[in-house]
Design a protein around this motif. Structure first.
Motif, PDB file in Angstrom:
ATOM      1  N   LEU A  67       0.804  -1.225   0.000  1.00  0.00           N
ATOM      2  CA  LEU A  67       0.000   0.000   0.000  1.00  0.00           C
ATOM      3  C   LEU A  67       0.836   1.273   0.000  1.00  0.00           C
ATOM      4  CD1 LEU A  67      -2.757  -1.070   2.590  1.00  0.00           C
ATOM      5  CD2 LEU A  67      -2.858  -1.135   0.073  1.00  0.00           C
ATOM      6  N   GLY A  68       2.132   1.148   0.053  1.00  0.00           N
ATOM      7  CA  GLY A  68       2.892   2.398   0.135  1.00  0.00           C
ATOM      8  C   GLY A  68       4.361   2.262  -0.159  1.00  0.00           C
ATOM      9  N   SER A  69       4.948   3.418  -0.475  1.00  0.00           N
ATOM     10  CA  SER A  69       6.407   3.488  -0.664  1.00  0.00           C
ATOM     11  C   SER A  69       7.069   3.564   0.712  1.00  0.00           C
ATOM     12  CB  SER A  69       6.744   4.730  -1.494  1.00  0.00           C
ATOM     13  OG  SER A  69       6.194   5.904  -0.869  1.00  0.00           O
ATOM     14  N   GLN A  70       8.390   3.422   0.724  1.00  0.00           N
ATOM     15  CA  GLN A  70       9.126   3.530   1.996  1.00  0.00           C
ATOM     16  C   GLN A  70      10.511   4.080   1.709  1.00  0.00           C
ATOM     17  OE1 GLN A  70      10.229  -0.155   4.223  1.00  0.00           O
ATOM     18  NE2 GLN A  70       9.274   0.879   5.994  1.00  0.00           N
ATOM     19  N   ALA A  71      10.821   5.204   2.351  1.00  0.00           N
ATOM     20  CA  ALA A  71      12.119   5.872   2.135  1.00  0.00           C
ATOM     21  C   ALA A  71      12.990   5.713   3.366  1.00  0.00           C
ATOM     22  CB  ALA A  71      11.911   7.355   1.830  1.00  0.00           C
ATOM     23  N   PHE A  72      14.266   5.411   3.140  1.00  0.00           N
ATOM     24  CA  PHE A  72      15.267   5.333   4.213  1.00  0.00           C
ATOM     25  C   PHE A  72      16.236   6.498   4.013  1.00  0.00           C
ATOM     26  CE2 PHE A  72      13.365   1.629   5.347  1.00  0.00           C
ATOM     27  CZ  PHE A  72      13.889   0.408   4.948  1.00  0.00           C
ATOM     28  N   VAL A  73      16.242   7.424   4.954  1.00  0.00           N
ATOM     29  CA  VAL A  73      17.120   8.593   4.875  1.00  0.00           C
ATOM     30  C   VAL A  73      18.110   8.532   6.028  1.00  0.00           C
ATOM     31  CG1 VAL A  73      17.194  11.110   4.807  1.00  0.00           C
ATOM     32  CG2 VAL A  73      15.219   9.902   3.833  1.00  0.00           C
ATOM     33  N   PRO A  74      19.378   8.218   5.740  1.00  0.00           N
ATOM     34  CA  PRO A  74      20.339   8.056   6.835  1.00  0.00           C
ATOM     35  C   PRO A  74      20.600   9.381   7.527  1.00  0.00           C
ATOM     36  CG  PRO A  74      21.480   7.993   4.731  1.00  0.00           C
ATOM     37  CD  PRO A  74      20.016   8.043   4.426  1.00  0.00           C
ATOM     38  N   MET A  75      20.809   9.300   8.834  1.00  0.00           N
ATOM     39  CA  MET A  75      21.142  10.510   9.602  1.00  0.00           C
ATOM     40  C   MET A  75      22.601  10.438  10.033  1.00  0.00           C
ATOM     41  SD  MET A  75      17.484  10.971  11.508  1.00  0.00           S
ATOM     42  CE  MET A  75      17.658  12.693  11.872  1.00  0.00           C
ATOM     43  N   SER A  76      23.361   9.750   9.200  1.00  0.00           N
ATOM     44  CA  SER A  76      24.824   9.719   9.347  1.00  0.00           C
ATOM     45  C   SER A  76      25.367   9.571   7.921  1.00  0.00           C
ATOM     46  CB  SER A  76      25.250   8.506  10.181  1.00  0.00           C
ATOM     47  OG  SER A  76      25.152   7.331   9.388  1.00  0.00           O
ATOM     48  N   LEU A  77      26.669   9.598   7.795  1.00  0.00           N
ATOM     49  CA  LEU A  77      27.258   9.477   6.453  1.00  0.00           C
ATOM     50  C   LEU A  77      27.774   8.059   6.195  1.00  0.00           C
ATOM     51  CD1 LEU A  77      29.083  12.917   6.142  1.00  0.00           C
ATOM     52  CD2 LEU A  77      26.979  12.155   5.010  1.00  0.00           C
ATOM     53  N   ASP A  78      27.300   7.122   7.014  1.00  0.00           N
ATOM     54  CA  ASP A  78      27.769   5.743   6.828  1.00  0.00           C
ATOM     55  C   ASP A  78      27.004   5.051   5.708  1.00  0.00           C
ATOM     56  OD1 ASP A  78      29.527   5.737   9.181  1.00  0.00           O
ATOM     57  OD2 ASP A  78      27.631   5.980  10.271  1.00  0.00           O
ATOM     58  N   PRO A  79      27.698   4.411   4.782  1.00  0.00           N
ATOM     59  CA  PRO A  79      27.009   3.601   3.772  1.00  0.00           C
ATOM     60  C   PRO A  79      26.173   2.508   4.445  1.00  0.00           C
ATOM     61  CG  PRO A  79      29.321   3.892   3.206  1.00  0.00           C
ATOM     62  CD  PRO A  79      29.149   4.402   4.612  1.00  0.00           C
ATOM     63  N   PHE A  80      25.069   2.143   3.811  1.00  0.00           N
ATOM     64  CA  PHE A  80      24.263   1.041   4.349  1.00  0.00           C
ATOM     65  C   PHE A  80      23.869   0.104   3.215  1.00  0.00           C
ATOM     66  CE2 PHE A  80      19.872   2.448   3.218  1.00  0.00           C
ATOM     67  CZ  PHE A  80      20.088   3.793   2.921  1.00  0.00           C
ATOM     68  N   LEU A  81      23.347  -1.043   3.581  1.00  0.00           N
ATOM     69  CA  LEU A  81      23.043  -2.092   2.602  1.00  0.00           C
ATOM     70  C   LEU A  81      21.577  -1.987   2.192  1.00  0.00           C
ATOM     71  CD1 LEU A  81      24.519  -4.575   1.369  1.00  0.00           C
ATOM     72  CD2 LEU A  81      23.530  -5.937   3.225  1.00  0.00           C
ATOM     73  N   VAL A  82      21.351  -2.037   0.890  1.00  0.00           N
ATOM     74  CA  VAL A  82      19.991  -1.981   0.355  1.00  0.00           C
ATOM     75  C   VAL A  82      19.770  -3.238  -0.481  1.00  0.00           C
ATOM     76  CG1 VAL A  82      18.376  -0.684  -1.090  1.00  0.00           C
ATOM     77  CG2 VAL A  82      20.085   0.539   0.288  1.00  0.00           C
ATOM     78  N   ILE A  83      18.825  -4.031  -0.096  1.00  0.00           N
ATOM     79  CA  ILE A  83      18.540  -5.287  -0.813  1.00  0.00           C
ATOM     80  C   ILE A  83      17.145  -5.212  -1.413  1.00  0.00           C
ATOM     81  CG2 ILE A  83      18.143  -7.779  -0.519  1.00  0.00           C
ATOM     82  CD1 ILE A  83      20.314  -7.675   1.693  1.00  0.00           C
ATOM     83  N   VAL A  84      17.058  -5.518  -2.698  1.00  0.00           N
ATOM     84  CA  VAL A  84      15.777  -5.524  -3.409  1.00  0.00           C
ATOM     85  C   VAL A  84      15.689  -6.798  -4.234  1.00  0.00           C
ATOM     86  CG1 VAL A  84      15.421  -3.017  -3.513  1.00  0.00           C
ATOM     87  CG2 VAL A  84      16.834  -4.149  -5.264  1.00  0.00           C
ATOM     88  N   ALA A  85      14.465  -7.080  -4.698  1.00  0.00           N
ATOM     89  CA  ALA A  85      14.290  -8.242  -5.587  1.00  0.00           C
ATOM     90  C   ALA A  85      13.139  -7.958  -6.542  1.00  0.00           C
ATOM     91  CB  ALA A  85      14.008  -9.503  -4.769  1.00  0.00           C
ATOM     92  N   PRO A  86      13.231  -8.429  -7.755  1.00  0.00           N
ATOM     93  CA  PRO A  86      12.123  -8.274  -8.700  1.00  0.00           C
ATOM     94  C   PRO A  86      10.948  -9.150  -8.244  1.00  0.00           C
ATOM     95  CG  PRO A  86      13.803  -9.717  -9.633  1.00  0.00           C
ATOM     96  CD  PRO A  86      14.349  -9.191  -8.322  1.00  0.00           C
ATOM     97  N   ASP A  87       9.757  -8.757  -8.688  1.00  0.00           N
ATOM     98  CA  ASP A  87       8.595  -9.597  -8.390  1.00  0.00           C
ATOM     99  C   ASP A  87       8.391 -10.565  -9.546  1.00  0.00           C
ATOM    100  OD1 ASP A  87       5.138  -9.562  -8.611  1.00  0.00           O
ATOM    101  OD2 ASP A  87       6.194 -10.324  -6.843  1.00  0.00           O
ATOM    102  N   GLU A  88       8.237 -11.824  -9.233  1.00  0.00           N
ATOM    103  CA  GLU A  88       8.015 -12.846 -10.275  1.00  0.00           C
ATOM    104  C   GLU A  88       6.748 -13.601  -9.897  1.00  0.00           C
ATOM    105  OE1 GLU A  88      12.775 -13.280 -11.429  1.00  0.00           O
ATOM    106  OE2 GLU A  88      11.731 -14.987 -10.496  1.00  0.00           O
ATOM    107  N   ALA A  89       5.647 -13.169 -10.497  1.00  0.00           N
ATOM    108  CA  ALA A  89       4.329 -13.803 -10.238  1.00  0.00           C
ATOM    109  C   ALA A  89       3.999 -13.831  -8.743  1.00  0.00           C
ATOM    110  CB  ALA A  89       4.312 -15.215 -10.816  1.00  0.00           C
ATOM    111  N   GLY A  90       4.288 -12.704  -8.102  1.00  0.00           N
ATOM    112  CA  GLY A  90       3.882 -12.578  -6.690  1.00  0.00           C
ATOM    113  C   GLY A  90       4.905 -13.072  -5.692  1.00  0.00           C
ATOM    114  N   LYS A  91       6.046 -13.566  -6.217  1.00  0.00           N
ATOM    115  CA  LYS A  91       7.143 -14.013  -5.322  1.00  0.00           C
ATOM    116  C   LYS A  91       8.410 -13.246  -5.707  1.00  0.00           C
ATOM    117  CE  LYS A  91       4.804 -17.439  -3.374  1.00  0.00           C
ATOM    118  NZ  LYS A  91       4.197 -17.133  -2.076  1.00  0.00           N
ATOM    119  N   PRO A  92       9.335 -13.054  -4.749  1.00  0.00           N
ATOM    120  CA  PRO A  92      10.573 -12.352  -5.113  1.00  0.00           C
ATOM    121  C   PRO A  92      11.479 -13.226  -5.963  1.00  0.00           C
ATOM    122  CG  PRO A  92      10.616 -13.054  -2.820  1.00  0.00           C
ATOM    123  CD  PRO A  92       9.250 -13.385  -3.327  1.00  0.00           C
TER     124      PRO A  92
END
Ligand SMILES: NC(=O)N[C@@H](O)C(=O)O
Ligand code: NI
Length: 162
Positions: free
Chosen positions: A77-102
């Motif tokens: 139902l919604g987007s989600q933004a991560f805005v770091p409050m430090s200058l440290d790199p962080f890990l972002v993991i995503v996956a394509p949707d394939e017929a309702g599964k990642p």
């Protein structure tokens, strides 16, 4: 038995199918405040279906690589933004949707100061800092209804440094 994915540097082009990269790449869209401030205007596609935007603070435990990835989630139902409050790199993991599964996940490492915005419905790993203080502002949907769908991988992935 696990499957390995290797961390890639975050790029706008690679992340485009999944969301927006929030940074000050290039010239500002406009100069404001008597020319003392560059405004990088309207850089994220936000979506808060039948709800409203909320700003929350996340204080997350840092993780380290290699990381076992056994679950991803999405917010239908919604987007989600991560805005770091430090200058440290962080890990972002995503996956394509394939017929309702990642499908096969991708792991990105942000540059210092970069934030991200997952588009509505994007499969993603939860907020994953790699250093203290793990402090982020999170802009996402506040509202009724179930906005969290989780998927546990039968075979976990090992996320390896790039
Ligand atoms: N659960 C929660 O508020 N955060 C997760 O959606 C996340 O992606 O970290
Ligand atoms: Ni999430």
């Amino acid at each position: 038995m696990t499957r390995a994915i290797r961390v890639e540097p975050l790029s706008r082009a690679a992340f485009a199918p999944f969301g927006d990269v929030l940074d000050t790449e290039g010239a500002p869209d406009r100069m404001i405040n008597q020319g003392l401030c560059g405004r990088f205007h309207d850089r994220a596609r936000l979506d808060f279906a039948d709800g409203r935007a909320g700003v929350s603070l996340f204080q997350a435990e840092p993780r380290s690589l290699p990381l076992m990835l056994d679950m991803v989630e999405r917010h239908p139902l919604g987007s989600q933004a991560f805005v770091p409050m430090s200058l440290d790199p962080f890990l972002v993991i995503v996956a394509p949707d394939e017929a309702g599964k990642p499908g096969r996940p991708r792991a990105f490492l942000t540059a210092p100061g970069q934030g991200i915005n997952f588009h509505r419905g994007t499969w993603h790993g939860v907020l994953t800092p790699l250093a203290e203080p793990g402090l982020f502002a999170v802009i996402d949907r506040i509202g009724e209804g179930s906005n969290l769908e989780e998927h546990r991988f039968e075979t976990p992935y090992r996320v390896l440094a790039g």
